[in-house]
Scaffold this active site. Structure first.
Site, PDB file in Angstrom:
ATOM      1  N   TYR A  51       0.849  -1.194   0.000  1.00 41.61           N
ATOM      2  CA  TYR A  51       0.000   0.000   0.000  1.00 41.61           C
ATOM      3  C   TYR A  51       0.880   1.238   0.000  1.00 41.61           C
ATOM      4  CZ  TYR A  51      -5.022  -0.148  -0.028  1.00 41.61           C
ATOM      5  OH  TYR A  51      -6.326  -0.211  -0.452  1.00 41.61           O
ATOM      6  N   GLU A  53      -0.551   4.739  -0.615  1.00 43.11           N
ATOM      7  CA  GLU A  53      -1.388   5.919  -0.882  1.00 43.11           C
ATOM      8  C   GLU A  53      -0.568   7.191  -0.716  1.00 43.11           C
ATOM      9  OE1 GLU A  53      -4.881   5.966   1.542  1.00 43.11           O
ATOM     10  OE2 GLU A  53      -5.908   4.465   0.312  1.00 43.11           O
ATOM     11  N   ASP A 197      -6.048  13.103 -25.504  1.00 39.44           N
ATOM     12  CA  ASP A 197      -6.012  11.731 -25.009  1.00 39.44           C
ATOM     13  C   ASP A 197      -5.280  10.893 -26.058  1.00 39.44           C
ATOM     14  OD1 ASP A 197      -6.498   9.114 -24.325  1.00 39.44           O
ATOM     15  OD2 ASP A 197      -8.663   9.362 -24.041  1.00 39.44           O
ATOM     16  N   THR A 223      -3.054   5.796 -22.204  1.00 36.35           N
ATOM     17  CA  THR A 223      -2.908   4.475 -21.610  1.00 36.35           C
ATOM     18  C   THR A 223      -1.433   4.129 -21.740  1.00 36.35           C
ATOM     19  OG1 THR A 223      -3.170   3.278 -23.694  1.00 36.35           O
ATOM     20  CG2 THR A 223      -5.192   3.725 -22.435  1.00 36.35           C
ATOM     21  N   LYS A 226      -0.968   0.320 -25.002  1.00 37.13           N
ATOM     22  CA  LYS A 226      -1.267   0.209 -26.441  1.00 37.13           C
ATOM     23  C   LYS A 226       0.060   0.338 -27.205  1.00 37.13           C
ATOM     24  CE  LYS A 226      -6.021   1.521 -25.501  1.00 37.13           C
ATOM     25  NZ  LYS A 226      -7.131   2.457 -25.686  1.00 37.13           N
ATOM     26  N   ARG A 232      -0.866  -2.743 -18.450  1.00 37.70           N
ATOM     27  CA  ARG A 232      -2.196  -2.155 -18.514  1.00 37.70           C
ATOM     28  C   ARG A 232      -2.292  -1.013 -17.509  1.00 37.70           C
ATOM     29  NH1 ARG A 232      -6.375  -3.579 -21.130  1.00 37.70           N
ATOM     30  NH2 ARG A 232      -4.951  -4.794 -22.367  1.00 37.70           N
TER      31      ARG A 232
HETATM   32  C1  PLP Z   1      -8.206   2.817 -24.865  1.00 36.80           C
HETATM   33  C2  PLP Z   1      -8.634   4.213 -24.703  1.00 36.80           C
HETATM   34  C3  PLP Z   1      -9.028   4.713 -23.444  1.00 36.80           C
HETATM   35  C4  PLP Z   1      -9.297   3.839 -22.250  1.00 36.80           C
HETATM   36  O1  PLP Z   1      -8.281   3.115 -21.742  1.00 36.80           O
HETATM   37  P1  PLP Z   1      -8.595   1.935 -20.698  1.00 36.80           P
HETATM   38  O2  PLP Z   1      -7.252   1.623 -20.141  1.00 36.80           O
HETATM   39  O3  PLP Z   1      -9.246   0.842 -21.444  1.00 36.80           O
HETATM   40  O4  PLP Z   1      -9.496   2.510 -19.644  1.00 36.80           O
HETATM   41  C5  PLP Z   1      -9.306   6.067 -23.347  1.00 36.80           C
HETATM   42  N1  PLP Z   1      -9.233   6.882 -24.413  1.00 36.80           N
HETATM   43  C6  PLP Z   1      -8.886   6.433 -25.642  1.00 36.80           C
HETATM   44  C7  PLP Z   1      -8.818   7.391 -26.772  1.00 36.80           C
HETATM   45  C8  PLP Z   1      -8.599   5.076 -25.830  1.00 36.80           C
HETATM   46  O5  PLP Z   1      -8.292   4.640 -27.040  1.00 36.80           O
END
Ligand code: PLP
Length: 432
Positions: A51, A53, A197, A223, A226, A232
């Site tokens: 933990y 936090e 994003d 993220t 990807k 993850r």
């Molecule tokens: C994949 C994705 C997310 C979300 O990511 P998670 O880890 O699945 O919550 C948010 N925004 C965009 C543009 C994405 O492609």
């Protein structure tokens, strides 16, 4: 202590089956990748017990001395990788990184102007079934029917009409790059914040193969699993001139706080409890890998492979949305081939080819059926495939789609897929 094999043979067996699936299938889901053994090991480490936090040097628990060093390393490497002034590596996922941005910068009822979900945008950018569409007022811009691309003059008109508190950029199924300068000038003109994003394209942005949003957006989220090829998870970043270019007033004290304070508290305690320190360790390892020259070579190959795939599909008479790709993915409109996305996804699945059905802009089918499929190059590029193999993949996909009801063809293609996968081995172990 017992191994998982002794303790839980059932789960062990299923993990083995998943390993076999990953080894023998063509993984073409644009949001997936294969992490290194080192990332898997950090991911599966005993830091899952800890933990922590709070933030390095300011924790609510004892025993954080090593957790502190690890989180600091993750933050420093991320800053170096993206040329950021400030980062937060604690978000558990892309969606929670986005939740923290909303909490920090928007009030319920404020207007968000985001990328149309039915044109490739993400559900955290205003979908009616997501908190972002429930607590905020979503408005959308989209691509042009003729070009499949954004028209910045139209986005400007839309922004002037709806006067958003924040404009968001970023999508899960848009194959073209963005003009961040244009977006920033629109945001400035209407007095909005600009949020990018980069969940899908972070790896290509880190290696400068796509335009860099950090100098233009007030805040950037991503993220880490990807194209960035880490565990993850999620992350929030602020670019070099971002720190002081807008003060944020804290509700109680009236004191103007800077971005980093406001965003840090929006992650913890705003939207999360304890950080996942094993994941943060794995993020640190992945960022270290991304700083190596070989990562840039990998991303260059991802882009080349996606382009080769697009060109081959065009040659085979397919309708690629926007006509091609700048990044790691392509979106195919299957309407001229007489199959839906659902049928294509299912037939390809039988041939050991994993893709996802996807809405195309101005789709005439429901989200459960769709008219398209999305195909991404990152995962199979990690396995070492190059342009020639991706052209062959286009040929195999075409064979299945032209014979979507023919199980014999599916079996035959499955054999060819398994042979291809065998030439490019992945994991030779079950767990880290
Ligand atoms: C994949 C994705 C997310 C979300 O990511 P998670 O880890 O699945 O919550 C948010 N925004 C965009 C543009 C994405 O492609």
């Amino acid at each position: 202590m017992k191994s998982i094999q002794e303790q839980d043979p059932k789960i062990f067996e299923l993990l083995e089956k998943e390993t076999r699936r990953q080894n023998t299938n063509l993984e073409l889901i644009a949001s997936e990748n294969f992490v290194s053994r080192a990332v898997l090991q950090a991911n599966g480490s005993n830091l899952t017990n800890k933990y922590a936090e709070g933030y390095p040097g300011k924790r609510y628990y004892g025993g954080c001395e090593w957790a502190d060093v690890i989180e600091d390393i993750a933050r420093d490497r991320a800053k170096e990788l993206f040329g950021a002034d400030w980062v937060n590596v604690q978000p558990h996922s892309g969606a929670t990184a986005n939740a923290a941005v909303y909490l920090a910068l928007m009030k319920p009822g404020d207007t968000l102007l985001g990328f149309d979900l039915s044109h490739g945008g993400h559900l955290t950018h205003g979908s009616p079934v997501n908190f972002s569409g429930i607590y905020f007022k979503p408005e959308f811009y989209g691509v042009e029917k003729e070009t499949g691309r954004l028209d910045y003059n139209k986005i400007r008109d839309k922004a002037k009409a709806v006067k958003p508190k924040m404009i968001s950029i970023g999508a899960s199924a848009y194959s073209r790059d963005y003009d961040y300068e244009a977006f920033r000038s629109i945001a400035d003109e209407v007095g909005a914040l600009l949020w990018m994003d980069m969940a899908h394209t972070a790896g290509l942005i880190a290696t400068k193969l796509l335009n860099d949003p950090l100098p233009h957006a007030h805040v950037v989220t991503t993220t880490t699993h990807k194209t960035l090829r880490g565990p993850r998870g999620g992350m929030i970043l602020v670019g070099k001139d971002g720190e002081n270019n807008l003060g944020v007033v804290a509700p109680k004290s009236g004191r103007t706080k800077n971005w980093s304070e406001v965003l840090d508290s929006a992650v913890f305690p705003g939207t999360q409890g304890g950080p996942l320190m094993h994941i943060i360790a794995a993020k640190a390892v992945a960022y270290g890998e991304a700083l190596e020259d070989s990562f840039k070579e990998y991303q260059i190959q991802v882009q080349k492979n996606a382009k080769a795939l697009a060109a081959k599909f065009v040659e085979l008479g397919y309708d690629i949305v926007s006509g091609g790709t700048d990044n790691h993915l392509i979106l195919i409109d299957l309407r001229n081939k007489g199959v839906t996305g659902k049928i294509a996804e299912e037939a390809l699945g039988k041939a050991a080819i994993t893709v996802n059905k996807n809405m195309v802009p101005f789709d005439t089918e429901s989200p459960f059926v769709t008219s398209g499929i999305r195909i991404g190059a990152p995962a199979m590029t990690t396995r070492g495939l190059q342009e020639a193999e991706f052209e062959y993949i286009a040929f195999l996909i075409d064979k299945v789609i032209q014979n979507s009801g023919n199980e014999d063809i599916h079996k035959q293609v499955e054999g060819e897929v398994n042979d291809l996968c065998e030439r490019f081995p992945l994991y030779d172990f079950v767990t880290a």
